[in-house]
Design an enzyme around this catalytic site. Structure first.
Site, PDB file in Angstrom:
ATOM      1  N   CYS A  11       0.872  -1.175   0.000  1.00  0.00           N
ATOM      2  CA  CYS A  11       0.000   0.000   0.000  1.00  0.00           C
ATOM      3  C   CYS A  11       0.912   1.229   0.000  1.00  0.00           C
ATOM      4  O   CYS A  11       2.119   1.099   0.172  1.00  0.00           O
ATOM      5  CB  CYS A  11      -0.984   0.002   1.166  1.00  0.00           C
ATOM      6  N   CYS A  85      -2.193   1.327  -4.366  1.00  0.00           N
ATOM      7  CA  CYS A  85      -0.974   1.987  -4.849  1.00  0.00           C
ATOM      8  C   CYS A  85      -0.898   1.959  -6.369  1.00  0.00           C
ATOM      9  O   CYS A  85       0.123   2.293  -6.947  1.00  0.00           O
ATOM     10  CB  CYS A  85       0.279   1.370  -4.227  1.00  0.00           C
ATOM     11  N   CYS A  89       3.765  -1.125  -8.527  1.00  0.00           N
ATOM     12  CA  CYS A  89       4.369  -2.420  -8.246  1.00  0.00           C
ATOM     13  C   CYS A  89       4.978  -2.969  -9.538  1.00  0.00           C
ATOM     14  O   CYS A  89       4.272  -3.123 -10.534  1.00  0.00           O
ATOM     15  CB  CYS A  89       3.285  -3.364  -7.720  1.00  0.00           C
TER      16      CYS A  89
END
Length: 140
Positions: A11, A85, A89
């Protein structure tokens, strides 16, 4: 996936959702799963309301600290679960990626964090059933 799957929770601040998810997975799956958490922009400390909400269910995350998301953390994980987020990633072939839509507990009191905590528990229980179900007891 290895005998012991590895899960990374991500997150933004690594101060609330990912910390609670990592704690639930560790608590519920024990040593059947390797657990990591990280954030794309880690905060200074774990959200006090998240600490309090988890303490209410007997899980102490007060000693945890937010950690920065690294490429190695993603590379070393079988399952990467993002929580707000977006696409920060890194993506590697052969990994399983999930995005859990959860309200951000940042700046909220414990009353608002409890339902997020409970929703995370439900999601983690479903994850465990898929990646690390309990082994049946051996019969004599």
């Amino acid at each position: 996936m290895a005998d012991k799957p590895s899960v990374l929770f991500v997150c933004v601040h690594n101060a609330g959702r990912a910390q609670m998810a990592a704690a639930w997975l560790t608590h519920l799956a024990g040593d059947r799963v390797e657990v990591r958490s990280a954030g794309s922009n880690p905060g200074d400390q774990v959200n006090p309301a998240a600490v309090e909400a988890m303490a209410e269910v007997g899980i102490d995350i007060s000693a945890e600290t937010p950690k920065i998301l690294t490429i190695d953390a993603v590379r070393e994980s079988d399952v990467c679960i993002t929580m707000g987020c977006g696409d920060t990633c890194p993506v590697f072939p052969g990994k399983r990626y999930l995005d859990w839509k959860l309200e951000d507990p940042a700046g909220q009191g414990v009353d608002a964090v409890r339902p997020i905590r409970d929703e995370i528990k439900t999601l983690v229980e479903g994850l465990i059933a898929k990646i690390a179900p309990a082994k049946p007891e051996a019969t004599a």
